[in-house]
Design a protein around this motif. Sequence first.
Motif, PDB file in Angstrom:
ATOM      1  N   CYS A 111     -14.239  -9.111  -7.336  1.00  0.00           N
ATOM      2  CA  CYS A 111     -12.941  -9.706  -7.647  1.00  0.00           C
ATOM      3  C   CYS A 111     -12.569 -10.819  -6.678  1.00  0.00           C
ATOM      4  CB  CYS A 111     -11.857  -8.630  -7.596  1.00  0.00           C
ATOM      5  SG  CYS A 111     -12.005  -7.412  -8.870  1.00  0.00           S
ATOM      6  N   THR A 112     -11.943 -11.832  -7.229  1.00  0.00           N
ATOM      7  CA  THR A 112     -11.448 -12.926  -6.403  1.00  0.00           C
ATOM      8  C   THR A 112     -10.127 -12.509  -5.778  1.00  0.00           C
ATOM      9  OG1 THR A 112     -10.272 -13.884  -8.234  1.00  0.00           O
ATOM     10  CG2 THR A 112     -12.544 -14.640  -7.890  1.00  0.00           C
ATOM     11  N   VAL A 113      -9.632 -13.319  -4.858  1.00  0.00           N
ATOM     12  CA  VAL A 113      -8.344 -13.037  -4.215  1.00  0.00           C
ATOM     13  C   VAL A 113      -7.249 -12.985  -5.272  1.00  0.00           C
ATOM     14  CG1 VAL A 113      -6.607 -13.967  -2.645  1.00  0.00           C
ATOM     15  CG2 VAL A 113      -9.024 -14.061  -2.027  1.00  0.00           C
ATOM     16  N   GLU A 114      -7.321 -13.859  -6.236  1.00  0.00           N
ATOM     17  CA  GLU A 114      -6.322 -13.914  -7.314  1.00  0.00           C
ATOM     18  C   GLU A 114      -6.219 -12.579  -8.051  1.00  0.00           C
ATOM     19  OE1 GLU A 114      -6.286 -15.969 -11.704  1.00  0.00           O
ATOM     20  OE2 GLU A 114      -7.375 -16.945 -10.091  1.00  0.00           O
ATOM     21  N   VAL A 115      -7.339 -11.996  -8.410  1.00  0.00           N
ATOM     22  CA  VAL A 115      -7.335 -10.733  -9.143  1.00  0.00           C
ATOM     23  C   VAL A 115      -6.883  -9.598  -8.234  1.00  0.00           C
ATOM     24  CG1 VAL A 115      -8.776  -9.061 -10.362  1.00  0.00           C
ATOM     25  CG2 VAL A 115      -9.062 -11.495 -10.795  1.00  0.00           C
ATOM     26  N   ARG A 116      -7.268  -9.627  -6.967  1.00  0.00           N
ATOM     27  CA  ARG A 116      -6.837  -8.579  -6.027  1.00  0.00           C
ATOM     28  C   ARG A 116      -5.322  -8.570  -5.870  1.00  0.00           C
ATOM     29  NH1 ARG A 116     -11.536  -9.865  -1.831  1.00  0.00           N
ATOM     30  NH2 ARG A 116     -13.190  -8.709  -2.868  1.00  0.00           N
ATOM     31  N   ILE A 117      -4.721  -9.758  -5.765  1.00  0.00           N
ATOM     32  CA  ILE A 117      -3.263  -9.843  -5.648  1.00  0.00           C
ATOM     33  C   ILE A 117      -2.616  -9.285  -6.905  1.00  0.00           C
ATOM     34  CG2 ILE A 117      -1.316 -11.469  -5.583  1.00  0.00           C
ATOM     35  CD1 ILE A 117      -3.118 -13.232  -3.749  1.00  0.00           C
ATOM     36  N   ARG A 118      -3.123  -9.654  -8.066  1.00  0.00           N
ATOM     37  CA  ARG A 118      -2.599  -9.181  -9.345  1.00  0.00           C
ATOM     38  C   ARG A 118      -2.663  -7.660  -9.418  1.00  0.00           C
ATOM     39  NH1 ARG A 118      -5.801 -11.388 -14.418  1.00  0.00           N
ATOM     40  NH2 ARG A 118      -6.349 -12.712 -12.712  1.00  0.00           N
ATOM     41  N   ILE A 119      -3.772  -7.094  -9.024  1.00  0.00           N
ATOM     42  CA  ILE A 119      -3.953  -5.647  -9.069  1.00  0.00           C
ATOM     43  C   ILE A 119      -2.999  -4.942  -8.110  1.00  0.00           C
ATOM     44  CG2 ILE A 119      -5.573  -3.798  -8.453  1.00  0.00           C
ATOM     45  CD1 ILE A 119      -7.796  -5.672  -9.616  1.00  0.00           C
ATOM     46  N   THR A 120      -2.877  -5.465  -6.896  1.00  0.00           N
ATOM     47  CA  THR A 120      -1.988  -4.860  -5.905  1.00  0.00           C
ATOM     48  C   THR A 120      -0.542  -4.849  -6.386  1.00  0.00           C
ATOM     49  OG1 THR A 120      -3.441  -5.543  -4.114  1.00  0.00           O
ATOM     50  CG2 THR A 120      -1.169  -5.007  -3.522  1.00  0.00           C
ATOM     51  N   MET A 121      -0.062  -5.977  -6.877  1.00  0.00           N
ATOM     52  CA  MET A 121       1.328  -6.059  -7.332  1.00  0.00           C
ATOM     53  C   MET A 121       1.575  -5.134  -8.525  1.00  0.00           C
ATOM     54  SD  MET A 121       2.120 -10.111  -6.883  1.00  0.00           S
ATOM     55  CE  MET A 121       3.866  -9.959  -7.187  1.00  0.00           C
ATOM     56  N   SER A 122       0.642  -5.084  -9.446  1.00  0.00           N
ATOM     57  CA  SER A 122       0.812  -4.249 -10.631  1.00  0.00           C
ATOM     58  C   SER A 122       0.750  -2.765 -10.280  1.00  0.00           C
ATOM     59  CB  SER A 122      -0.259  -4.591 -11.658  1.00  0.00           C
ATOM     60  OG  SER A 122      -0.141  -5.937 -12.034  1.00  0.00           O
ATOM     61  N   THR A 123      -0.150  -2.396  -9.377  1.00  0.00           N
ATOM     62  CA  THR A 123      -0.263  -0.998  -8.952  1.00  0.00           C
ATOM     63  C   THR A 123       1.024  -0.543  -8.276  1.00  0.00           C
ATOM     64  OG1 THR A 123      -2.637  -1.270  -8.683  1.00  0.00           O
ATOM     65  CG2 THR A 123      -1.648   0.618  -7.588  1.00  0.00           C
ATOM     66  N   GLU A 124       1.594  -1.406  -7.431  1.00  0.00           N
ATOM     67  CA  GLU A 124       2.854  -1.067  -6.772  1.00  0.00           C
ATOM     68  C   GLU A 124       3.983  -0.890  -7.789  1.00  0.00           C
ATOM     69  OE1 GLU A 124       3.337  -4.214  -3.941  1.00  0.00           O
ATOM     70  OE2 GLU A 124       1.785  -3.410  -2.610  1.00  0.00           O
ATOM     71  N   ALA A 125       4.005  -1.730  -8.817  1.00  0.00           N
ATOM     72  CA  ALA A 125       5.042  -1.619  -9.846  1.00  0.00           C
ATOM     73  C   ALA A 125       4.920  -0.296 -10.601  1.00  0.00           C
ATOM     74  CB  ALA A 125       4.957  -2.798 -10.810  1.00  0.00           C
ATOM     75  N   ILE A 126       3.709   0.093 -10.952  1.00  0.00           N
ATOM     76  CA  ILE A 126       3.500   1.366 -11.652  1.00  0.00           C
ATOM     77  C   ILE A 126       3.889   2.539 -10.750  1.00  0.00           C
ATOM     78  CG2 ILE A 126       1.707   2.925 -12.553  1.00  0.00           C
ATOM     79  CD1 ILE A 126       2.476   0.872 -14.590  1.00  0.00           C
ATOM     80  N   ALA A 127       3.581   2.462  -9.470  1.00  0.00           N
ATOM     81  CA  ALA A 127       3.955   3.535  -8.537  1.00  0.00           C
ATOM     82  C   ALA A 127       5.474   3.668  -8.458  1.00  0.00           C
ATOM     83  CB  ALA A 127       3.366   3.259  -7.161  1.00  0.00           C
ATOM     84  N   ARG A 128       6.180   2.537  -8.404  1.00  0.00           N
ATOM     85  CA  ARG A 128       7.647   2.586  -8.376  1.00  0.00           C
ATOM     86  C   ARG A 128       8.183   3.209  -9.656  1.00  0.00           C
ATOM     87  NH1 ARG A 128       7.166  -2.627  -6.043  1.00  0.00           N
ATOM     88  NH2 ARG A 128       7.735  -3.616  -8.006  1.00  0.00           N
ATOM     89  N   LEU A 129       7.592   2.847 -10.789  1.00  0.00           N
ATOM     90  CA  LEU A 129       8.033   3.412 -12.058  1.00  0.00           C
ATOM     91  C   LEU A 129       7.838   4.921 -12.064  1.00  0.00           C
ATOM     92  CD1 LEU A 129       9.001   3.207 -15.022  1.00  0.00           C
ATOM     93  CD2 LEU A 129       6.605   3.082 -15.626  1.00  0.00           C
ATOM     94  N   SER A 130       6.702   5.386 -11.594  1.00  0.00           N
ATOM     95  CA  SER A 130       6.431   6.829 -11.589  1.00  0.00           C
ATOM     96  C   SER A 130       7.474   7.578 -10.780  1.00  0.00           C
ATOM     97  CB  SER A 130       5.032   7.104 -11.031  1.00  0.00           C
ATOM     98  OG  SER A 130       4.066   6.606 -11.901  1.00  0.00           O
ATOM     99  N   ARG A 131       7.828   7.027  -9.598  1.00  0.00           N
ATOM    100  CA  ARG A 131       8.846   7.688  -8.771  1.00  0.00           C
ATOM    101  C   ARG A 131      10.205   7.696  -9.459  1.00  0.00           C
ATOM    102  NH1 ARG A 131       6.120   4.835  -4.752  1.00  0.00           N
ATOM    103  NH2 ARG A 131       7.707   3.236  -4.697  1.00  0.00           N
TER     104      ARG A 131
END
Length: 161
Positions: A111-131
Motif C-alpha cells: 500500500c502507498t501512503v495514500e491508501v494507508r491514510i485512507r485505511i487509518t481514518m476509516s478504521t478510526e471512524a468505524i471504531a467510533r461508531l461501534s462505541r
Amino acid sequence: MTGLDKINTAWKDIKIKIAVTGKSGSGKSTLINALLNLKDDDEGAAKTGCVETTSEPTPYPHPNNRNLELWDLPGVGTPNFPQSTYLKQTNPEARDKWLHIVGRRVGNKSCTVEVRIRITMSTEAIARLSRLWTSSSSSFATKPRLLKSLVVINLLCGCET
C-alpha cells in the motif's frame, strides 16, 4: 420487557449494509479488509488486486457487529461494468448506504501512503461508531443520525485523495 424497553433496544436489530464503490484498483477491497481487521491473504478477506478483482457484489460481515455488512462492489467504468449501466448491474436498492472511494490506482507493491491514510481514518471512524452504537446513552432515534453524520461523512473524507 415493556414497550419502552423494546423501543430502546430495537436499534440493536437494525441491519446496515454499506456498499463500497469506486474505480477499479482504487483500494475498495483493501479498505474493507482493513475495516474488518484482515490481511489480504487471511481467510474471509476480500480479494485484492490491481485490475478488476471483484466481479460481483460481495458481502463481508463485520466480525464484532452482526448487523453491519460491508459490500465490495466491482470497479465502476470498466469494460464489464461501464458507467452507463453500473447502477443497474450493482442493484443500489440492496444496500443502505454507498461509500464512494476516490483515489488513484495503486501499484502491485504494498500500500502507498495514500491508501494507508485512507485505511487509518476509516478504521478510526468505524471504531467510533461501534462505541457510540453500543452506548446505552444514545437513543434509538439518534443512532441512524450518528451513522449518517459520523461514519459515512468521516469515511468519505478519509477516502478522498
